[in-house]
Motif scaffolding. Structure first.
Motif, PDB file in Angstrom:
ATOM      1  N   ILE A  98      11.951   3.801   4.337  1.00 37.45           N
ATOM      2  CA  ILE A  98      11.125   3.850   3.113  1.00 37.45           C
ATOM      3  C   ILE A  98      10.288   2.580   3.029  1.00 37.45           C
ATOM      4  O   ILE A  98       9.073   2.621   2.812  1.00 37.45           O
ATOM      5  CB  ILE A  98      11.993   3.973   1.835  1.00 37.45           C
ATOM      6  CG1 ILE A  98      12.707   5.315   1.786  1.00 37.45           C
ATOM      7  CG2 ILE A  98      11.129   3.802   0.575  1.00 37.45           C
ATOM      8  CD1 ILE A  98      13.635   5.483   0.602  1.00 37.45           C
ATOM      9  N   LEU A  99      10.941   1.438   3.226  1.00 38.95           N
ATOM     10  CA  LEU A  99      10.201   0.186   3.080  1.00 38.95           C
ATOM     11  C   LEU A  99       9.284  -0.089   4.270  1.00 38.95           C
ATOM     12  O   LEU A  99       8.312  -0.825   4.132  1.00 38.95           O
ATOM     13  CB  LEU A  99      11.148  -0.972   2.807  1.00 38.95           C
ATOM     14  CG  LEU A  99      11.704  -0.997   1.384  1.00 38.95           C
ATOM     15  CD1 LEU A  99      12.312  -2.330   1.049  1.00 38.95           C
ATOM     16  CD2 LEU A  99      10.654  -0.642   0.339  1.00 38.95           C
ATOM     17  N   ALA A 100       9.578   0.520   5.424  1.00 43.15           N
ATOM     18  CA  ALA A 100       8.631   0.388   6.541  1.00 43.15           C
ATOM     19  C   ALA A 100       7.328   1.107   6.181  1.00 43.15           C
ATOM     20  O   ALA A 100       6.226   0.550   6.327  1.00 43.15           O
ATOM     21  CB  ALA A 100       9.229   0.969   7.818  1.00 43.15           C
ATOM     22  N   TYR A 101       7.444   2.339   5.669  1.00 39.22           N
ATOM     23  CA  TYR A 101       6.254   3.060   5.206  1.00 39.22           C
ATOM     24  C   TYR A 101       5.595   2.298   4.055  1.00 39.22           C
ATOM     25  O   TYR A 101       4.372   2.205   3.968  1.00 39.22           O
ATOM     26  CB  TYR A 101       6.613   4.476   4.759  1.00 39.22           C
ATOM     27  CG  TYR A 101       6.825   5.471   5.880  1.00 39.22           C
ATOM     28  CD1 TYR A 101       5.755   5.904   6.670  1.00 39.22           C
ATOM     29  CD2 TYR A 101       8.085   5.992   6.153  1.00 39.22           C
ATOM     30  CE1 TYR A 101       5.947   6.825   7.695  1.00 39.22           C
ATOM     31  CE2 TYR A 101       8.288   6.915   7.177  1.00 39.22           C
ATOM     32  CZ  TYR A 101       7.218   7.321   7.944  1.00 39.22           C
ATOM     33  OH  TYR A 101       7.407   8.224   8.963  1.00 39.22           O
ATOM     34  N   ALA A 102       6.428   1.744   3.173  1.00 38.87           N
ATOM     35  CA  ALA A 102       5.879   1.034   2.008  1.00 38.87           C
ATOM     36  C   ALA A 102       5.100  -0.206   2.436  1.00 38.87           C
ATOM     37  O   ALA A 102       4.038  -0.491   1.884  1.00 38.87           O
ATOM     38  CB  ALA A 102       7.007   0.647   1.051  1.00 38.87           C
ATOM     39  N   GLY A 103       5.611  -0.919   3.422  1.00 41.18           N
ATOM     40  CA  GLY A 103       4.906  -2.106   3.903  1.00 41.18           C
ATOM     41  C   GLY A 103       3.517  -1.758   4.409  1.00 41.18           C
ATOM     42  O   GLY A 103       2.537  -2.442   4.111  1.00 41.18           O
ATOM     43  N   ILE A 104       3.456  -0.651   5.163  1.00 46.62           N
ATOM     44  CA  ILE A 104       2.158  -0.217   5.692  1.00 46.62           C
ATOM     45  C   ILE A 104       1.226   0.186   4.548  1.00 46.62           C
ATOM     46  O   ILE A 104       0.046  -0.172   4.527  1.00 46.62           O
ATOM     47  CB  ILE A 104       2.369   0.953   6.688  1.00 46.62           C
ATOM     48  CG1 ILE A 104       3.105   0.438   7.936  1.00 46.62           C
ATOM     49  CG2 ILE A 104       1.038   1.592   7.071  1.00 46.62           C
ATOM     50  CD1 ILE A 104       3.580   1.526   8.869  1.00 46.62           C
ATOM     51  N   ALA A 105       1.785   0.899   3.570  1.00 49.48           N
ATOM     52  CA  ALA A 105       0.950   1.394   2.465  1.00 49.48           C
ATOM     53  C   ALA A 105       0.519   0.260   1.536  1.00 49.48           C
ATOM     54  O   ALA A 105      -0.578   0.287   0.981  1.00 49.48           O
ATOM     55  CB  ALA A 105       1.713   2.455   1.672  1.00 49.48           C
ATOM     56  N   ILE A 106       1.374  -0.737   1.372  1.00 52.74           N
ATOM     57  CA  ILE A 106       1.086  -1.849   0.464  1.00 52.74           C
ATOM     58  C   ILE A 106      -0.132  -2.630   0.953  1.00 52.74           C
ATOM     59  O   ILE A 106      -0.877  -3.209   0.162  1.00 52.74           O
ATOM     60  CB  ILE A 106       2.329  -2.771   0.341  1.00 52.74           C
ATOM     61  CG1 ILE A 106       3.012  -2.556  -0.996  1.00 52.74           C
ATOM     62  CG2 ILE A 106       1.961  -4.228   0.480  1.00 52.74           C
ATOM     63  CD1 ILE A 106       4.231  -3.433  -1.185  1.00 52.74           C
ATOM     64  N   GLY A 107      -0.354  -2.627   2.267  1.00 51.00           N
ATOM     65  CA  GLY A 107      -1.499  -3.341   2.824  1.00 51.00           C
ATOM     66  C   GLY A 107      -2.808  -3.010   2.119  1.00 51.00           C
ATOM     67  O   GLY A 107      -3.641  -3.881   1.894  1.00 51.00           O
TER      68      GLY A 107
END
Lengths: 149, 278
Positions: A98-107
């Motif tokens: 979840i947080l791997a996807y979130a890190g990418i999206a937060i960019g």
């Protein structure tokens, strides 16, 4: 129907990433954790569909939480199997992808995020103090009213 | 999920990147070190987020992947909530037995709104403050906000900011304030024991740990009260937020925002109020 297909595919992809993380990080063989993963996917899917079909405007997580509780409560036939199988899927193995996807999206909104900066630390402190003190004050009142303290 | 976002499952570039990140971060594993009364937890999920973010600024991740990642966060959170559900289910009998004191004490979690929201607004935060202060921002609350407002919304950023703070520093912070507040306020340690259960295992352990250090003779009661309350917070937290916390925060935010924008104008013009939440 198209939506449901998409959900199944995406939940499946997410499940694969989780099972591999679950294997590396928590030593559970993927084969062993597949039934539990399928149960979780089933619960999530049921909740997503209910939120779409039912007339009340509740978020899907509300339904998913209730379904999860109902299928695993002691009065439910088969709940032991549900509990045992889902136990092999580690909670933290779910949060990593979840947080791997979130890190990418937060960019995409990183500059907005940075602007929160030090203020988010101040607010966070008061969030935790607020909960802690609020709960303690109410507990104090009730425990005194009940004569426990 | 709208039409434009379909076929995200075919974005193999995105899924491969995430899989690689998961493998790498789980190999690194969990590390923790003790600071004063609590521990600082470094979990694979935190490295995963940092690596994901760094990758966004490299040519490996393109705008398309970042967009496609958002629905996957939401679906991932649905699995997380399902998992939390099956953790709660087996302990339902204990929760029902917990009694009125524990149950009513859950309303104390609303204290976060009353205390932190005005501060957030005072600091000039906009709708981020709704995500930040509607709850203690544990997993179920993150799920609710992301589900309702989307991940890349001001509310979503707000809840993520507090979630990350809580994950890294929550335990040490709770450890510090619980020992401190329990010794300087006249409230009973048992009340603080109940308050320690805010829906996170590590924060509860740190908060109740400090209480036990300060009041060693009450150890057993402190553990029992904190554990029961934590379980209850975990189970009721989501529904408390849906039906009370979030609506209350939105109402209060709108009111505070109105006051703020009125003060911002030199001549108050009530009929030309700024758009709320602009």
């Amino acid at each position: 129907m198209k939506n449901v297909q998409e959900w199944i595919l995406l939940l499946g992809i997410f499940g694969v990433a989780t099972l591999i993380g679950n294997w590396i990080g928590y030593d559970v063989l993927p084969l062993e954790a597949i039934p539990g993963m399928l149960v979780l996917i089933g619960i999530a899917l049921a909740g997503l569909i209910l939120a779409k079909v039912l007339p009340w405007k509740l978020p899907s997580v509300a339904y998913i939480g209730i379904i999860g509780i109902v299928v695993s409560m002691p009065w439910m036939p088969g709940s032991e199997w549900v509990i045992r199988s889902t136990e092999s899927v580690n909670l933290l193995a779910l949060t990593t992808p979840i947080l791997a996807y979130a890190g990418i999206a937060i960019g995409r909104s990183w500059t907005d995020f940075v602007q929160l900066g030090w203020r988010s630390i101040v607010v966070a402190s008061f969030v935790f103090i607020g909960t802690f003190l609020g709960s303690a004050v109410i507990a104090e009142i009730i425990l005194r009213a009940q004569g426990i303290i | 999920m709208n039409e434009k976002q379909k076929n995200i499952w075919m974005d193999w570039r995105l899924h491969t990147i995430v899989l690689a990140v998961v493998v790498l971060t789980e190999l690194i594993g969990t590390h923790q070190f003790t600071v004063g009364p609590g521990v600082i937890l470094l979990l694979p999920m935190l490295y995963a987020m940092v690596i994901g973010l760094i990758l966004f600024f490299t040519p490996i991740v393109k705008e398309k992947q970042a967009k496609n990642a958002e629905p996957l966060i939401i679906l991932g959170v649905t699995l997380l909530i399902a998992k939390i559900g099956v953790i709660i289910g087996p302990s339902l009998p204990q929760i029902i037995e917990a009694g009125p004191a524990l149950l009513l004490q859950e309303f104390g979690n609303l204290g976060t709104i009353l205390l932190a929201l005005p501060i957030a607004v005072f600091l000039g935060l906009k709708r981020e403050s709704i995500g930040m202060t509607h709850s203690v921002a544990r997993e179920p609350n993150v799920g609710l906000i992301v589900d309702k407002y989307g991940f890349n919304s001001p509310e979503g950023r707000g809840v993520m900011a507090i979630y990350i703070f809580g994950t890294v520093f929550g335990a040490i912070f709770m450890g510090l304030i619980s020992g401190f507040l329990a010794t300087i306020t006249p409230l009973n340690p048992l009340s603080f024991a109940m308050a320690s259960g805010i829906g996170s295992g590590s924060m509860m352990a740190a908060a109740s740990g400090s209480l036990i250090a300060a009041f060693p003779s009450m150890e057993k009661d402190i553990i029992a009260f904190a554990g029961a309350s934590n379980l209850l917070s975990l189970s009721t937290g989501l529904y408390m937020s849906i039906f009370i916390g979030l609506p209350l925060t939105v109402k209060l935010y709108n009111a505070l925002d109105r006051v703020r924008s009125r003060k911002g104008n030199l001549q108050p013009q009530p009929k030309m109020k700024k758009k709320i939440g602009g």
